[in-house]
Design a protein around this motif. Sequence first.
Motif, PDB file in Angstrom:
ATOM      1  N   TRP A 117     -13.636  13.348  10.881  1.00 37.13           N
ATOM      2  CA  TRP A 117     -14.554  14.277  10.229  1.00 37.13           C
ATOM      3  C   TRP A 117     -14.693  13.936   8.749  1.00 37.13           C
ATOM      4  O   TRP A 117     -15.805  13.819   8.232  1.00 37.13           O
ATOM      5  N   HIS A 118     -13.565  13.773   8.091  1.00 39.45           N
ATOM      6  CA  HIS A 118     -13.617  13.423   6.669  1.00 39.45           C
ATOM      7  C   HIS A 118     -14.241  12.047   6.459  1.00 39.45           C
ATOM      8  O   HIS A 118     -14.986  11.835   5.490  1.00 39.45           O
ATOM      9  N   SER A 119     -13.940  11.100   7.348  1.00 37.17           N
ATOM     10  CA  SER A 119     -14.513   9.757   7.226  1.00 37.17           C
ATOM     11  C   SER A 119     -16.027   9.792   7.370  1.00 37.17           C
ATOM     12  O   SER A 119     -16.738   9.016   6.722  1.00 37.17           O
ATOM     13  N   GLY A 120     -16.524  10.706   8.210  1.00 38.66           N
ATOM     14  CA  GLY A 120     -17.966  10.843   8.366  1.00 38.66           C
ATOM     15  C   GLY A 120     -18.648  11.277   7.081  1.00 38.66           C
ATOM     16  O   GLY A 120     -19.749  10.810   6.758  1.00 38.66           O
ATOM     17  N   ASN A 179      -1.701   6.129   4.186  1.00 35.15           N
ATOM     18  CA  ASN A 179      -0.431   6.433   3.522  1.00 35.15           C
ATOM     19  C   ASN A 179      -0.010   7.873   3.793  1.00 35.15           C
ATOM     20  O   ASN A 179       1.164   8.157   4.067  1.00 35.15           O
ATOM     21  N   LEU A 180      -0.956   8.791   3.758  1.00 42.22           N
ATOM     22  CA  LEU A 180      -0.637  10.204   3.968  1.00 42.22           C
ATOM     23  C   LEU A 180      -0.427  10.556   5.439  1.00 42.22           C
ATOM     24  O   LEU A 180       0.038  11.656   5.743  1.00 42.22           O
ATOM     25  N   SER A 181      -0.748   9.648   6.342  1.00 50.85           N
ATOM     26  CA  SER A 181      -0.658   9.964   7.763  1.00 50.85           C
ATOM     27  C   SER A 181       0.745  10.377   8.165  1.00 50.85           C
ATOM     28  O   SER A 181       0.929  11.245   9.030  1.00 50.85           O
ATOM     29  N   ARG A 182       1.764   9.771   7.550  1.00 52.41           N
ATOM     30  CA  ARG A 182       3.136  10.121   7.941  1.00 52.41           C
ATOM     31  C   ARG A 182       3.485  11.550   7.542  1.00 52.41           C
ATOM     32  O   ARG A 182       4.308  12.199   8.191  1.00 52.41           O
ATOM     33  N   GLU A 211       0.809  -1.213   0.000  1.00 54.73           N
ATOM     34  CA  GLU A 211       0.000   0.000   0.000  1.00 54.73           C
ATOM     35  C   GLU A 211       0.843   1.263   0.000  1.00 54.73           C
ATOM     36  O   GLU A 211       0.308   2.371  -0.027  1.00 54.73           O
ATOM     37  N   GLY A 212       2.168   1.111   0.051  1.00 54.77           N
ATOM     38  CA  GLY A 212       3.056   2.259  -0.064  1.00 54.77           C
ATOM     39  C   GLY A 212       3.436   2.921   1.238  1.00 54.77           C
ATOM     40  O   GLY A 212       4.103   3.960   1.229  1.00 54.77           O
ATOM     41  N   VAL A 213       3.043   2.345   2.375  1.00 51.82           N
ATOM     42  CA  VAL A 213       3.340   2.956   3.673  1.00 51.82           C
ATOM     43  C   VAL A 213       4.748   2.566   4.145  1.00 51.82           C
ATOM     44  O   VAL A 213       5.468   3.390   4.716  1.00 51.82           O
ATOM     45  N   SER A 217     -13.189   2.382   1.842  1.00 52.74           N
ATOM     46  CA  SER A 217     -11.956   1.607   2.014  1.00 52.74           C
ATOM     47  C   SER A 217     -10.803   2.227   1.234  1.00 52.74           C
ATOM     48  O   SER A 217      -9.666   2.291   1.728  1.00 52.74           O
ATOM     49  N   MET A 218     -11.077   2.701   0.040  1.00 49.92           N
ATOM     50  CA  MET A 218     -10.035   3.340  -0.766  1.00 49.92           C
ATOM     51  C   MET A 218      -9.540   4.618  -0.105  1.00 49.92           C
ATOM     52  O   MET A 218      -8.331   4.877  -0.054  1.00 49.92           O
ATOM     53  N   VAL A 219     -10.464   5.410   0.423  1.00 49.13           N
ATOM     54  CA  VAL A 219     -10.080   6.649   1.105  1.00 49.13           C
ATOM     55  C   VAL A 219      -9.248   6.340   2.337  1.00 49.13           C
ATOM     56  O   VAL A 219      -8.241   7.012   2.614  1.00 49.13           O
ATOM     57  N   THR A 220      -9.638   5.320   3.081  1.00 49.50           N
ATOM     58  CA  THR A 220      -8.891   4.943   4.286  1.00 49.50           C
ATOM     59  C   THR A 220      -7.460   4.569   3.950  1.00 49.50           C
ATOM     60  O   THR A 220      -6.514   4.958   4.662  1.00 49.50           O
ATOM     61  N   ARG A 221      -7.252   3.830   2.877  1.00 47.76           N
ATOM     62  CA  ARG A 221      -5.894   3.440   2.484  1.00 47.76           C
ATOM     63  C   ARG A 221      -5.054   4.661   2.128  1.00 47.76           C
ATOM     64  O   ARG A 221      -3.880   4.757   2.496  1.00 47.76           O
ATOM     65  N   ILE A 222      -5.651   5.603   1.399  1.00 51.61           N
ATOM     66  CA  ILE A 222      -4.920   6.817   1.033  1.00 51.61           C
ATOM     67  C   ILE A 222      -4.570   7.628   2.279  1.00 51.61           C
ATOM     68  O   ILE A 222      -3.444   8.123   2.445  1.00 51.61           O
TER      69      ILE A 222
END
Length: 222
Positions: free
Chosen positions: A139-142, A162-165, A66-68, A154-159
């Motif tokens: 908020w965004h997940s809501g 990855n961007l969390s770092r 997933e690129g993390v 699920s796709m948004v969660t994966r992105i």
Amino acid sequence: MPQHPVPDDPITRAEPLRAAVYARVVGLICSGDYEPGAAITEAALSRALNVSRTPVREALLRLEAEGVLQSALARGFTVRPLLRGETDELYPILAALESLAVTTAVPVSTATLDQLAATLAELEACTDPVRRWRLDTAWHSGIVAASGNGHLASMVTRIRTNLSRYELTYMREVRSRAAADREHREILAALGAGEGDRAAELLRDHWYGGMRLIQDWIKGRS
């Protein structure tokens, strides 16, 4: 920061093991316990989670795909470094996915709008960067959840994982978030008015603006 962070609570045998281990590893990364460049070893995680190394390795390999994470022969895994080129790829995808979610979510229920407003109020009052990131994600997940599209969520969660770092490191160093909070308010107002196209446009602008901020910050750190 400890070399091998330990989760707050162990995995119970009632949880589906493979999914539980993956979720715990993601949680450690998304909480900032493992920063960009930090090493993650199967042995240490299996001891911390009190599970065998097999589900731990599966989780690490999945996060690599997933690129993390990235791996090197005989050196285990590390959290991938911050790269401007990656933000060029990830943020437009996230902007497109969330905009699609908004256009399919409208009209948004009163209960969802109330929850989004409550989360946003808590986010605006929060100064802890990790907690802010979690609230921002919630908020965004809501918004995405309101679309009722599980695959899209699920796709948004994966992105976002990855961007969390990027986001967590940025939030630790740059504390001013007034502009982002104002943009959230504008998006919420558009949702409340049933203006799906307007909310989608604001979301796109929000994520592209975030991308530029992150990129300028990465450039300033180099």
